[in-house]
Design a protein around this motif. Structure first.
Motif, PDB file in Angstrom:
ATOM      1  N   HIS A  99       0.807  -1.221   0.000  1.00  0.00           N
ATOM      2  CA  HIS A  99       0.000   0.000   0.000  1.00  0.00           C
ATOM      3  C   HIS A  99       0.840   1.270   0.000  1.00  0.00           C
ATOM      4  CE1 HIS A  99      -3.900  -1.962   0.321  1.00  0.00           C
ATOM      5  NE2 HIS A  99      -3.316  -2.825   1.135  1.00  0.00           N
ATOM      6  N   GLY A 100       2.115   1.176   0.316  1.00  0.00           N
ATOM      7  CA  GLY A 100       3.017   2.314   0.230  1.00  0.00           C
ATOM      8  C   GLY A 100       3.036   3.174   1.475  1.00  0.00           C
ATOM      9  N   ILE A 101       4.041   4.047   1.532  1.00  0.00           N
ATOM     10  CA  ILE A 101       4.185   4.912   2.707  1.00  0.00           C
ATOM     11  C   ILE A 101       3.215   6.093   2.664  1.00  0.00           C
ATOM     12  CG2 ILE A 101       6.570   4.258   3.156  1.00  0.00           C
ATOM     13  CD1 ILE A 101       7.460   6.838   1.789  1.00  0.00           C
ATOM     14  N   PHE A 103       0.137   5.507   1.443  1.00  0.00           N
ATOM     15  CA  PHE A 103      -1.137   4.781   1.504  1.00  0.00           C
ATOM     16  C   PHE A 103      -1.896   4.774   0.183  1.00  0.00           C
ATOM     17  CE2 PHE A 103      -0.339   7.451   5.277  1.00  0.00           C
ATOM     18  CZ  PHE A 103       0.237   6.465   6.071  1.00  0.00           C
ATOM     19  N   GLU A 104      -1.215   5.022  -0.934  1.00  0.00           N
ATOM     20  CA  GLU A 104      -1.859   5.146  -2.244  1.00  0.00           C
ATOM     21  C   GLU A 104      -1.861   3.845  -3.050  1.00  0.00           C
ATOM     22  OE1 GLU A 104       0.510   8.274  -3.895  1.00  0.00           O
ATOM     23  OE2 GLU A 104      -0.771   9.834  -3.027  1.00  0.00           O
ATOM     24  N   GLY A 105      -1.273   2.780  -2.506  1.00  0.00           N
ATOM     25  CA  GLY A 105      -1.200   1.524  -3.251  1.00  0.00           C
ATOM     26  C   GLY A 105       0.001   1.455  -4.162  1.00  0.00           C
ATOM     27  N   ASP A 106       1.008   2.263  -3.879  1.00  0.00           N
ATOM     28  CA  ASP A 106       2.181   2.301  -4.751  1.00  0.00           C
ATOM     29  C   ASP A 106       3.457   1.857  -4.027  1.00  0.00           C
ATOM     30  OD1 ASP A 106       2.434   4.428  -3.054  1.00  0.00           O
ATOM     31  OD2 ASP A 106       2.936   5.891  -4.605  1.00  0.00           O
ATOM     32  N   GLY A 107       3.319   0.923  -3.106  1.00  0.00           N
ATOM     33  CA  GLY A 107       4.492   0.400  -2.417  1.00  0.00           C
ATOM     34  C   GLY A 107       5.401  -0.352  -3.374  1.00  0.00           C
ATOM     35  N   THR A 108       6.590  -0.691  -2.930  1.00  0.00           N
ATOM     36  CA  THR A 108       7.564  -1.328  -3.820  1.00  0.00           C
ATOM     37  C   THR A 108       7.039  -2.651  -4.371  1.00  0.00           C
ATOM     38  OG1 THR A 108       8.644  -2.283  -1.881  1.00  0.00           O
ATOM     39  CG2 THR A 108       9.576  -0.260  -2.767  1.00  0.00           C
ATOM     40  N   VAL A 109       6.298  -3.396  -3.598  1.00  0.00           N
ATOM     41  CA  VAL A 109       5.710  -4.651  -4.087  1.00  0.00           C
ATOM     42  C   VAL A 109       4.426  -4.353  -4.851  1.00  0.00           C
ATOM     43  CG1 VAL A 109       4.734  -6.877  -3.408  1.00  0.00           C
ATOM     44  CG2 VAL A 109       6.743  -5.986  -2.216  1.00  0.00           C
ATOM     45  N   GLY A 110       3.624  -3.444  -4.327  1.00  0.00           N
ATOM     46  CA  GLY A 110       2.330  -3.131  -4.934  1.00  0.00           C
ATOM     47  C   GLY A 110       2.415  -2.551  -6.335  1.00  0.00           C
ATOM     48  N   GLN A 111       3.544  -1.917  -6.676  1.00  0.00           N
ATOM     49  CA  GLN A 111       3.695  -1.331  -8.007  1.00  0.00           C
ATOM     50  C   GLN A 111       3.613  -2.367  -9.114  1.00  0.00           C
ATOM     51  OE1 GLN A 111       7.398   0.756  -8.071  1.00  0.00           O
ATOM     52  NE2 GLN A 111       6.769   2.240  -6.515  1.00  0.00           N
ATOM     53  N   SER A 112       3.941  -3.615  -8.781  1.00  0.00           N
ATOM     54  CA  SER A 112       3.934  -4.652  -9.811  1.00  0.00           C
ATOM     55  C   SER A 112       2.552  -5.276 -10.007  1.00  0.00           C
ATOM     56  CB  SER A 112       4.949  -5.752  -9.454  1.00  0.00           C
ATOM     57  OG  SER A 112       4.552  -6.402  -8.260  1.00  0.00           O
ATOM     58  N   HIS A 114      -1.504  -5.462 -10.918  1.00  0.00           N
ATOM     59  CA  HIS A 114      -2.504  -4.840 -11.775  1.00  0.00           C
ATOM     60  C   HIS A 114      -3.843  -5.454 -11.444  1.00  0.00           C
ATOM     61  CE1 HIS A 114      -4.260  -2.680 -15.061  1.00  0.00           C
ATOM     62  NE2 HIS A 114      -4.845  -3.790 -15.443  1.00  0.00           N
ATOM     63  N   PRO A 115      -4.770  -4.764 -10.937  1.00  0.00           N
ATOM     64  CA  PRO A 115      -4.734  -3.353 -10.581  1.00  0.00           C
ATOM     65  C   PRO A 115      -3.888  -3.116  -9.323  1.00  0.00           C
ATOM     66  CG  PRO A 115      -6.808  -4.296  -9.887  1.00  0.00           C
ATOM     67  CD  PRO A 115      -6.079  -5.371 -10.632  1.00  0.00           C
ATOM     68  N   LEU A 116      -3.529  -1.858  -9.112  1.00  0.00           N
ATOM     69  CA  LEU A 116      -2.737  -1.490  -7.938  1.00  0.00           C
ATOM     70  C   LEU A 116      -3.534  -1.749  -6.660  1.00  0.00           C
ATOM     71  CD1 LEU A 116      -1.175   1.914  -9.088  1.00  0.00           C
ATOM     72  CD2 LEU A 116       0.000  -0.268  -8.798  1.00  0.00           C
ATOM     73  N   PRO A 117      -2.848  -1.953  -5.543  1.00  0.00           N
ATOM     74  CA  PRO A 117      -3.570  -2.076  -4.273  1.00  0.00           C
ATOM     75  C   PRO A 117      -4.406  -0.832  -3.998  1.00  0.00           C
ATOM     76  CG  PRO A 117      -1.303  -2.796  -4.019  1.00  0.00           C
ATOM     77  CD  PRO A 117      -1.416  -2.190  -5.383  1.00  0.00           C
ATOM     78  N   THR A 118      -5.400  -0.996  -3.182  1.00  0.00           N
ATOM     79  CA  THR A 118      -6.350   0.076  -2.895  1.00  0.00           C
ATOM     80  C   THR A 118      -5.681   1.260  -2.193  1.00  0.00           C
ATOM     81  OG1 THR A 118      -8.058  -1.591  -2.645  1.00  0.00           O
ATOM     82  CG2 THR A 118      -8.530   0.557  -1.721  1.00  0.00           C
ATOM     83  N   ASP A 119      -6.099   2.448  -2.578  1.00  0.00           N
ATOM     84  CA  ASP A 119      -5.679   3.670  -1.884  1.00  0.00           C
ATOM     85  C   ASP A 119      -6.436   3.686  -0.559  1.00  0.00           C
ATOM     86  OD1 ASP A 119      -5.207   6.208  -0.911  1.00  0.00           O
ATOM     87  OD2 ASP A 119      -5.834   7.260  -2.725  1.00  0.00           O
ATOM     88  N   GLY A 144      -9.481 -10.203  -5.164  1.00  0.00           N
ATOM     89  CA  GLY A 144      -8.472  -9.156  -5.111  1.00  0.00           C
ATOM     90  C   GLY A 144      -7.113  -9.726  -4.737  1.00  0.00           C
ATOM     91  N   ARG A 145      -6.169  -8.844  -4.552  1.00  0.00           N
ATOM     92  CA  ARG A 145      -4.813  -9.278  -4.220  1.00  0.00           C
ATOM     93  C   ARG A 145      -4.507  -9.171  -2.734  1.00  0.00           C
ATOM     94  NH1 ARG A 145      -1.052 -10.364  -8.091  1.00  0.00           N
ATOM     95  NH2 ARG A 145      -1.720  -9.920 -10.194  1.00  0.00           N
ATOM     96  N   GLN A 146      -5.427  -8.642  -1.939  1.00  0.00           N
ATOM     97  CA  GLN A 146      -5.184  -8.534  -0.506  1.00  0.00           C
ATOM     98  C   GLN A 146      -5.063  -9.932   0.084  1.00  0.00           C
ATOM     99  OE1 GLN A 146      -4.755  -6.047   1.829  1.00  0.00           O
ATOM    100  NE2 GLN A 146      -4.573  -7.645   3.351  1.00  0.00           N
ATOM    101  N   PRO A 147      -3.895 -10.277   0.631  1.00  0.00           N
ATOM    102  CA  PRO A 147      -3.740 -11.617   1.200  1.00  0.00           C
ATOM    103  C   PRO A 147      -4.400 -11.701   2.574  1.00  0.00           C
ATOM    104  CG  PRO A 147      -1.735 -10.376   1.526  1.00  0.00           C
ATOM    105  CD  PRO A 147      -2.650  -9.503   0.713  1.00  0.00           C
ATOM    106  N   PRO A 148      -4.849 -12.876   2.962  1.00  0.00           N
ATOM    107  CA  PRO A 148      -5.369 -13.028   4.320  1.00  0.00           C
ATOM    108  C   PRO A 148      -4.208 -12.983   5.317  1.00  0.00           C
ATOM    109  CG  PRO A 148      -5.437 -15.126   3.149  1.00  0.00           C
ATOM    110  CD  PRO A 148      -4.984 -14.088   2.170  1.00  0.00           C
ATOM    111  N   LEU A 149      -4.359 -12.174   6.337  1.00  0.00           N
ATOM    112  CA  LEU A 149      -3.283 -11.996   7.308  1.00  0.00           C
ATOM    113  C   LEU A 149      -3.631 -12.553   8.686  1.00  0.00           C
ATOM    114  CD1 LEU A 149      -2.217  -8.391   6.249  1.00  0.00           C
ATOM    115  CD2 LEU A 149      -1.039 -10.530   5.760  1.00  0.00           C
ATOM    116  N   GLN A 150      -4.647 -13.402   8.741  1.00  0.00           N
ATOM    117  CA  GLN A 150      -5.087 -13.930  10.033  1.00  0.00           C
ATOM    118  C   GLN A 150      -4.017 -14.730  10.753  1.00  0.00           C
ATOM    119  OE1 GLN A 150      -8.347 -16.231   8.625  1.00  0.00           O
ATOM    120  NE2 GLN A 150      -7.189 -18.119   8.579  1.00  0.00           N
ATOM    121  N   THR A 151      -3.142 -15.397  10.024  1.00  0.00           N
ATOM    122  CA  THR A 151      -2.105 -16.188  10.673  1.00  0.00           C
ATOM    123  C   THR A 151      -0.810 -15.396  10.850  1.00  0.00           C
ATOM    124  OG1 THR A 151      -1.385 -17.109   8.560  1.00  0.00           O
ATOM    125  CG2 THR A 151      -3.015 -18.368   9.788  1.00  0.00           C
ATOM    126  N   THR A 152      -0.762 -14.203  10.300  1.00  0.00           N
ATOM    127  CA  THR A 152       0.443 -13.391  10.358  1.00  0.00           C
ATOM    128  C   THR A 152       0.360 -12.326  11.447  1.00  0.00           C
ATOM    129  OG1 THR A 152       0.648 -13.702   7.976  1.00  0.00           O
ATOM    130  CG2 THR A 152       2.008 -11.993   8.959  1.00  0.00           C
TER     131      THR A 152
END
Length: 172
Positions: A99-101, A103-112, A114-119, A144-152
């Motif tokens: 999501h980036g610093i 919060f726009e969805g343009d983090g280093t991983v999120g840039q790759s 499509h579509p970008l992560p949510t703002d 979507g691309r949001q991974p489940p983080l319940q175990t993390t």
């Protein structure tokens, strides 16, 4: 033909003698073969009975997963500054890569992606109920691309991330 028959008899006798020698070794020497080890006989001892209360049968993750997002309420005060600060720390540990610093969805991983992560400061996100955000963070976004983080991330820290996201407000 006679030679083949004699050869077969010799092989059979040698096999039987070897088998008898191994059985004698197993039965009469202190260090028997593998069939004597406990690893091969795991169910000969009685199965342990688990103490009551070890495995939760109510509460926890199952309640959050089964509940309707609109009915979920944060068990903490999501407006408290200490909660928001902890949520910010967890966000920058687990979420900022996508999501980036800003919060726009343009983090280093999120840039790759499509579509970008949510703002996270968009009206779409900021108008969601805290329970909806909690379920998105916890169990991912279907399709979507949001991974489940319940175990993390722990339940409490997921609520703190929700508090932090809600504290960002809508982008002007």
């Amino acid at each position: 033909m006679k030679k083949i028959f004699v050869f077969f008899i010799i092989i059979t006798v040698v096999g039987l003698v070897a088998y008898q020698a191994l059985m004698y070794y197993d039965n009469n020497f202190r260090y028997g073969r593998m069939r004597q080890t406990p690893a091969v006989r795991p169910h000969e001892e009685p199965i342990l009975i688990m103490e009551a209360g070890i495995v939760p049968i109510n509460g926890g993750e199952a309640i959050y997963r089964a509940a309707d997002a609109a009915d979920l309420e944060a068990p903490i005060d999501i407006m408290e500054p200490a909660v928001i600060d902890r949520g910010k720390a967890v966000y920058f540990t687990f979420c900022a890569q996508c999501h980036g610093i800003a919060f726009e969805g343009d983090g280093t991983v999120g840039q790759s992606f499509h579509p970008l992560p949510t703002d996270l400061r968009s009206a779409v996100v900021q108008t969601k109920l805290p329970g909806e955000l909690f379920k998105s963070v916890s169990y991912g976004v279907p399709g979507g691309r949001q991974p489940p983080l319940q175990t993390t991330i722990t339940i409490a820290d997921r609520w703190k991330v929700v508090a932090f996201i809600k504290s960002l407000g809508i982008r002007n």
